[in-house]
Motif scaffolding. Structure first.
Motif, PDB file in Angstrom:
ATOM      1  N   GLY A  32       0.806  -1.212   0.000  1.00 45.17           N
ATOM      2  CA  GLY A  32       0.000   0.000   0.000  1.00 45.17           C
ATOM      3  C   GLY A  32       0.845   1.270   0.000  1.00 45.17           C
ATOM      4  N   ILE A  33       2.078   1.180  -0.475  1.00 49.88           N
ATOM      5  CA  ILE A  33       2.982   2.325  -0.491  1.00 49.88           C
ATOM      6  C   ILE A  33       2.979   2.924  -1.892  1.00 49.88           C
ATOM      7  CG2 ILE A  33       5.386   3.052  -0.244  1.00 49.88           C
ATOM      8  CD1 ILE A  33       5.736   0.641   1.652  1.00 49.88           C
ATOM      9  N   GLU A  34       2.829   4.236  -1.956  1.00 55.54           N
ATOM     10  CA  GLU A  34       2.877   4.916  -3.245  1.00 55.54           C
ATOM     11  C   GLU A  34       4.325   5.187  -3.624  1.00 55.54           C
ATOM     12  OE1 GLU A  34       0.569   8.406  -5.618  1.00 55.54           O
ATOM     13  OE2 GLU A  34       0.596   8.505  -3.450  1.00 55.54           O
ATOM     14  N   THR A  35       4.654   4.884  -4.874  1.00 53.98           N
ATOM     15  CA  THR A  35       6.004   5.157  -5.358  1.00 53.98           C
ATOM     16  C   THR A  35       5.968   6.390  -6.249  1.00 53.98           C
ATOM     17  OG1 THR A  35       5.709   3.670  -7.227  1.00 53.98           O
ATOM     18  CG2 THR A  35       6.749   2.749  -5.273  1.00 53.98           C
ATOM     19  N   PHE A  36       7.058   7.100  -6.279  1.00 52.91           N
ATOM     20  CA  PHE A  36       7.162   8.322  -7.064  1.00 52.91           C
ATOM     21  C   PHE A  36       8.228   8.173  -8.128  1.00 52.91           C
ATOM     22  CE2 PHE A  36       5.409   9.602  -3.011  1.00 52.91           C
ATOM     23  CZ  PHE A  36       4.367  10.437  -3.395  1.00 52.91           C
ATOM     24  N   LEU A  37       8.068   8.927  -9.195  1.00 52.62           N
ATOM     25  CA  LEU A  37       9.016   8.916 -10.295  1.00 52.62           C
ATOM     26  C   LEU A  37       9.839  10.195 -10.299  1.00 52.62           C
ATOM     27  CD1 LEU A  37       6.506   7.685 -12.981  1.00 52.62           C
ATOM     28  CD2 LEU A  37       8.324   6.338 -11.969  1.00 52.62           C
TER      29      LEU A  37
ATOM     30  N   PRO B 248       4.852  18.465  -9.905  1.00 54.35           N
ATOM     31  CA  PRO B 248       5.428  17.548  -8.926  1.00 54.35           C
ATOM     32  C   PRO B 248       4.494  17.313  -7.740  1.00 54.35           C
ATOM     33  CG  PRO B 248       6.655  19.621  -8.998  1.00 54.35           C
ATOM     34  CD  PRO B 248       5.585  19.706 -10.012  1.00 54.35           C
ATOM     35  N   ALA B 249       4.564  16.110  -7.200  1.00 55.92           N
ATOM     36  CA  ALA B 249       3.778  15.757  -6.023  1.00 55.92           C
ATOM     37  C   ALA B 249       4.558  16.039  -4.752  1.00 55.92           C
ATOM     38  CB  ALA B 249       3.396  14.285  -6.069  1.00 55.92           C
ATOM     39  N   ALA B 250       5.886  16.037  -4.878  1.00 53.23           N
ATOM     40  CA  ALA B 250       6.732  16.245  -3.703  1.00 53.23           C
ATOM     41  C   ALA B 250       8.074  16.813  -4.146  1.00 53.23           C
ATOM     42  CB  ALA B 250       6.939  14.926  -2.970  1.00 53.23           C
ATOM     43  N   LEU B 251       8.749  17.409  -3.186  1.00 56.77           N
ATOM     44  CA  LEU B 251      10.079  17.960  -3.406  1.00 56.77           C
ATOM     45  C   LEU B 251      10.967  17.451  -2.284  1.00 56.77           C
ATOM     46  CD1 LEU B 251      11.670  20.043  -5.169  1.00 56.77           C
ATOM     47  CD2 LEU B 251      11.044  21.745  -3.473  1.00 56.77           C
ATOM     48  N   THR B 252      12.085  16.844  -2.653  1.00 57.43           N
ATOM     49  CA  THR B 252      12.975  16.326  -1.624  1.00 57.43           C
ATOM     50  C   THR B 252      13.784  17.456  -1.004  1.00 57.43           C
ATOM     51  OG1 THR B 252      14.859  15.930  -3.092  1.00 57.43           O
ATOM     52  CG2 THR B 252      13.224  14.147  -2.897  1.00 57.43           C
ATOM     53  N   VAL B 253      14.449  17.161   0.082  1.00 58.99           N
ATOM     54  CA  VAL B 253      15.296  18.142   0.757  1.00 58.99           C
ATOM     55  C   VAL B 253      16.379  18.649  -0.192  1.00 58.99           C
ATOM     56  CG1 VAL B 253      16.916  18.452   2.673  1.00 58.99           C
ATOM     57  CG2 VAL B 253      14.845  17.108   3.006  1.00 58.99           C
ATOM     58  N   ARG B 254      16.840  17.794  -1.075  1.00 53.37           N
ATOM     59  CA  ARG B 254      17.878  18.168  -2.033  1.00 53.37           C
ATOM     60  C   ARG B 254      17.330  18.907  -3.245  1.00 53.37           C
ATOM     61  NH1 ARG B 254      21.478  13.007  -2.993  1.00 53.37           N
ATOM     62  NH2 ARG B 254      23.328  14.287  -2.701  1.00 53.37           N
TER      63      ARG B 254
ATOM     64  N   LEU C 156      14.982  17.666  -5.453  1.00 50.66           N
ATOM     65  CA  LEU C 156      14.550  16.784  -6.522  1.00 50.66           C
ATOM     66  C   LEU C 156      13.029  16.716  -6.538  1.00 50.66           C
ATOM     67  CD1 LEU C 156      15.361  14.707  -8.716  1.00 50.66           C
ATOM     68  CD2 LEU C 156      15.296  12.984  -6.915  1.00 50.66           C
ATOM     69  N   ARG C 157      12.456  16.961  -7.702  1.00 50.16           N
ATOM     70  CA  ARG C 157      10.998  16.884  -7.844  1.00 50.16           C
ATOM     71  C   ARG C 157      10.597  15.429  -8.056  1.00 50.16           C
ATOM     72  NH1 ARG C 157      12.798  21.064 -11.241  1.00 50.16           N
ATOM     73  NH2 ARG C 157      12.113  23.109 -10.573  1.00 50.16           N
ATOM     74  N   LEU C 158       9.524  15.026  -7.390  1.00 50.36           N
ATOM     75  CA  LEU C 158       9.008  13.665  -7.509  1.00 50.36           C
ATOM     76  C   LEU C 158       7.589  13.735  -8.038  1.00 50.36           C
ATOM     77  CD1 LEU C 158      10.265  12.222  -4.117  1.00 50.36           C
ATOM     78  CD2 LEU C 158      11.343  12.006  -6.366  1.00 50.36           C
ATOM     79  N   PHE C 159       7.225  12.761  -8.876  1.00 48.95           N
ATOM     80  CA  PHE C 159       5.936  12.794  -9.571  1.00 48.95           C
ATOM     81  C   PHE C 159       5.187  11.491  -9.391  1.00 48.95           C
ATOM     82  CE2 PHE C 159       8.901  15.590 -11.550  1.00 48.95           C
ATOM     83  CZ  PHE C 159       8.173  16.720 -11.825  1.00 48.95           C
ATOM     84  N   ARG C 160       3.867  11.598  -9.349  1.00 50.64           N
ATOM     85  CA  ARG C 160       3.001  10.423  -9.315  1.00 50.64           C
ATOM     86  C   ARG C 160       2.818   9.918 -10.744  1.00 50.64           C
ATOM     87  NH1 ARG C 160       0.267  13.592  -5.217  1.00 50.64           N
ATOM     88  NH2 ARG C 160       0.372  12.411  -3.278  1.00 50.64           N
ATOM     89  N   ALA C 161       2.460   8.669 -10.868  1.00 53.66           N
ATOM     90  CA  ALA C 161       2.256   8.056 -12.186  1.00 53.66           C
ATOM     91  C   ALA C 161       1.148   8.753 -12.961  1.00 53.66           C
ATOM     92  CB  ALA C 161       1.950   6.571 -12.038  1.00 53.66           C
ATOM     93  N   ASP C 162       0.099   9.224 -12.283  1.00 47.86           N
ATOM     94  CA  ASP C 162      -0.994   9.889 -12.999  1.00 47.86           C
ATOM     95  C   ASP C 162      -0.539  11.198 -13.623  1.00 47.86           C
ATOM     96  OD1 ASP C 162      -0.796  11.069 -10.469  1.00 47.86           O
ATOM     97  OD2 ASP C 162      -2.945  11.434 -10.312  1.00 47.86           O
TER      98      ASP C 162
END
Length: 72
Positions: free
Chosen positions: A7-12, A39-45, A47-53
């Motif tokens: 049930g864990i969402e993965t990001f690209l 982007p769905a999230a931004l890491t501390v460094r 890096l933009r992270l995206f959901r599959a949708d």
């Protein structure tokens, strides 16, 4: 994208998107800048992270642009 077993969402990452859509990374950054993919999230460094949708949204946008160019 979800890992169904946990049930864990993965990001690209942008590089993953580039490989998936057969684009160069600079094209992905261009579409991010224009807001075609959000982007769905931004890491501390930073890096933009995206959901599959979001990737599918960009895929549809690119397909639509190709169709528009072909019809001209």
């Amino acid at each position: 994208m979800k890992d169904q077993s946990r049930g864990i969402e993965t990001f690209l990452e942008p590089a993953d998107i580039a490989r998936t859509l057969e684009l160069v990374p600079a094209s992905v950054r261009y579409h991010i800048k224009l807001g075609h993919i959000v982007p769905a999230a931004l890491t501390v460094r930073g890096l933009r992270l995206f959901r599959a949708d979001a990737v599918e949204t960009l895929r549809r946008h690119l397909r639509q642009r190709r169709q528009e160019k072909a019809s001209k």
